[in-house]
Design an enzyme around this catalytic site. Structure first.
Site, PDB file in Angstrom:
ATOM      1  N   LYS A  99       0.797  -1.131   0.024  1.00 25.67           N
ATOM      2  CA  LYS A  99      -0.051   0.093  -0.227  1.00 25.67           C
ATOM      3  C   LYS A  99       0.788   1.159  -0.090  1.00 25.67           C
ATOM      4  O   LYS A  99       0.325   2.383  -0.497  1.00 25.67           O
ATOM      5  CB  LYS A  99      -0.828  -0.094   1.415  1.00 25.67           C
ATOM      6  CG  LYS A  99      -2.119  -0.945   0.991  1.00 25.67           C
ATOM      7  CD  LYS A  99      -3.400  -0.523   2.050  1.00 25.67           C
ATOM      8  CE  LYS A  99      -4.335  -1.406   1.579  1.00 25.67           C
ATOM      9  NZ  LYS A  99      -4.191  -2.968   2.258  1.00 25.67           N
ATOM     10  N   GLU A 121     -10.676   7.118   3.819  1.00 24.74           N
ATOM     11  CA  GLU A 121     -11.677   6.046   4.755  1.00 24.74           C
ATOM     12  C   GLU A 121     -10.560   4.902   5.033  1.00 24.74           C
ATOM     13  O   GLU A 121      -9.676   4.617   4.174  1.00 24.74           O
ATOM     14  CB  GLU A 121     -12.751   5.453   4.030  1.00 24.74           C
ATOM     15  CG  GLU A 121     -12.339   4.402   3.052  1.00 24.74           C
ATOM     16  CD  GLU A 121     -11.708   4.567   1.794  1.00 24.74           C
ATOM     17  OE1 GLU A 121     -11.417   5.809   1.449  1.00 24.74           O
ATOM     18  OE2 GLU A 121     -10.971   3.562   1.232  1.00 24.74           O
ATOM     19  N   SER A 388       1.804  -9.570  -0.922  1.00 20.66           N
ATOM     20  CA  SER A 388       1.371  -8.284  -0.869  1.00 20.66           C
ATOM     21  C   SER A 388       1.694  -7.847   0.506  1.00 20.66           C
ATOM     22  O   SER A 388       2.091  -6.455   0.538  1.00 20.66           O
ATOM     23  CB  SER A 388       0.009  -7.898  -1.161  1.00 20.66           C
ATOM     24  OG  SER A 388      -0.755  -9.083  -0.297  1.00 20.66           O
TER      25      SER A 388
HETATM   26  C1  LIG Z   1      -5.113  -3.967   1.664  1.00 19.44           C
HETATM   27  C2  LIG Z   1      -4.421  -5.145   1.343  1.00 19.44           C
HETATM   28  C3  LIG Z   1      -4.643  -6.164   0.286  1.00 19.44           C
HETATM   29  C4  LIG Z   1      -5.906  -5.787  -0.600  1.00 19.44           C
HETATM   30  O1  LIG Z   1      -5.745  -4.913  -1.254  1.00 19.44           O
HETATM   31  P1  LIG Z   1      -5.610  -4.665  -2.994  1.00 19.44           P
HETATM   32  O2  LIG Z   1      -6.173  -3.577  -3.501  1.00 19.44           O
HETATM   33  O3  LIG Z   1      -6.589  -5.864  -3.506  1.00 19.44           O
HETATM   34  O4  LIG Z   1      -4.343  -5.101  -3.254  1.00 19.44           O
HETATM   35  C5  LIG Z   1      -3.911  -7.183   0.006  1.00 19.44           C
HETATM   36  N1  LIG Z   1      -2.831  -7.405   0.935  1.00 19.44           N
HETATM   37  C6  LIG Z   1      -2.493  -6.775   1.824  1.00 19.44           C
HETATM   38  C7  LIG Z   1      -1.279  -7.155   2.637  1.00 19.44           C
HETATM   39  C8  LIG Z   1      -3.370  -5.565   1.931  1.00 19.44           C
HETATM   40  O5  LIG Z   1      -2.926  -4.890   3.232  1.00 19.44           O
END
Ligand SMILES: *Cc1c(COP(=O)(O)O)cnc(C)c1O
Length: 430
Positions: A99, A121, A388
């Protein structure tokens, strides 16, 4: 036109009205139409300005710690017993997830536009923390709107945002959760669109946000594509990413859209099972609708009201999905699949025990599907997973609700057979 995406594939979407095929656009009250046009114009100008690009590059490298590595997960691959699994380590970024990539871009854009305050938000608080971080770094004020129930539930993230200097606005209306926080943040934005800017947390919302957030996240795929060529010696046969709103997935997919031999997989949360209704698998189960200012697939009832959604991973818990995903689904370029809560938890423990990497529960959905896919496509192939985020935020919850004893390997597995860690994935015991 935009920052990097044009250079990395030939898709060249959205069109000038913000559409990816029939999806996307901007469905807004008249007061916000002009505001979004201004953001779009500013983004077009600023994103092609070499000094903006070099400032963002410096932050990516020296602040976030990019490039994040690609790592060959050998023990996990062996246990899965098929294709080799590689991880793009977005969990190693400053603040622990992907993010920060778009929050830095959005905050830098806000600053260039002369805004004093960035607002957003947040549900579980992950987007709020990343944005509060970017605000602190760039000397901007930051208001984060959060449902009152989430404020109570997510106390550590609320504290993080406050320590970073953000104001957390507790929203007491409606169901006191994410949807009401979005409404409150939009209302606040409308009240003063001149000194503030709304920073959306995924590839969702009205044009230009789906394109803009994607462009900021594309760095993931650009790096990973080169890294696979030099480290694995070839492009991956498949790329796998979890899909909530869809930003980490678009970030990694963008660079591979023209590589037709590379299959792309988006993994949605099947929660307690698609048949139970307790899931957030928008592409798998949704219908076309309009939500939060854009057209896409939506989990909705007959009257077009968003349905309640559920996932063990709060970052995947959204009744809509980025319009580019709906488009890529409609043309068949990306395959959308699901993983259940239980499969995600198993992948969470498996990656922790076999590789010493504790993944976020969101990312665990991608790992779980990759294990299944590895068995399907078999040896000699490579799978790249977008990891992610890191899972430190999830460990207490998982330990409490999914006791470790259920996931310990049995006696017969003690000799380096790791298969037992993966017994639930795709198996009978979901
Ligand atoms: C917020 C988040 C997601 C989901 O958000 P996307 O916009 O679909 O990428 C996925 N993995 C992590 C670690 C997150 O914090």
């Amino acid at each position: 036109m935009n920052l990097v995406n044009k250079a990395i594939n030939t898709e060249n979407l959205p069109d000038k009205n913000g559409y990816f095929g029939e999806y996307g656009g901007a469905y807004l009250p008249p007061e916000l139409e002009k505001v979004m046009k201004d953001v779009e114009k500013a983004y077009e100008e600023i994103s092609s300005d070499p000094s903006f690009i070099s400032e963002l590059k410096e932050l990516n490298e020296h602040y976030t710690g990019r490039p994040s590595p690609v790592y060959h997960a050998k023990r996990l691959s062996k246990a899965a017993g098929g294709a080799e699994i590689y991880l793009k380590r977005e969990d190693l970024n400053h603040t622990g997830a992907h993010k920060i990539n778009h929050c830095l871009g959005e905050a830098l854009l806000a600053k260039r536009m002369g805004k004093k305050k960035i607002i957003a938000e947040t549900g579980a608080g992950q987007h709020g923390v990343a944005l509060a971080t970017a605000a602190a770094l760039l000397g901007l004020d930051c208001d984060i709107y959060m449902g009152a129930i989430d404020v109570k539930k997510e106390a550590p993230n609320v504290s993080r945002m406050k320590v970073l200097g953000a104001r957390v606005v507790s929203v007491e209306s409606g169901t006191k959760t994410l949807k009401d926080a979005v409404d409150a943040a939009f209302a606040a934005y409308l009240a003063d669109p001149v000194t503030q800017i709304y920073c959306i947390g995924s590839v969702v919302g009205p044009h230009p946000f789906p394109a803009m957030v994607r462009d900021f996240q594309s760095i993931i795929g650009i790096e990973a594509r080169e890294q696979m060529l030099s480290y694995a010696g070839s492009l991956p046969d498949a790329v796998v990413a979890c899909v909530g709103g869809g930003s980490n997935a678009m970030g990694i997919f963008s660079a591979f859209l023209d590589d037709k031999a590379t299959a792309l997989y988006g993994v949605e949360p099947a929660g307690k099972g698609l048949e139970t209704g307790m899931h957030a698998a928008t592409i798998s189960k949704g219908t076309v609708g309009i939500l939060h200012g854009f057209k896409s697939l939506v989990l909705q009832d007959k009257d077009g009201e968003p349905l309640p959604v559920y996932s063990i991973a709060s970052g995947l818990d959204y009744p809509g999905v980025g319009p580019q995903h709906s488009y890529l689904h409609s043309i068949g370029r990306v395959n959308y699949r699901t993983a259940t809560d239980r499969e995600a938890v198993e992948a969470f423990y498996a990656l922790s025990r076999m590789e010493g990497i504790i993944p976020a529960l969101e990312s665990s959905h991608a790992v779980a599907y990759a294990v299944k896919l590895a068995r399907e496509i078999g040896k000699g192939k490579n799978i790249l997973v977008n990891l992610s985020g890191r899972g430190d935020k999830d460990i207490d919850f998982v330990m409490e609700h999914y006791p470790l004893t259920e996931y310990e390997p049995g006696e017969e597995d003690k000799d380096g057979g790791y298969e037992e860690f993966l017994r639930h994935i795709g198996g009978e015991k979901n």
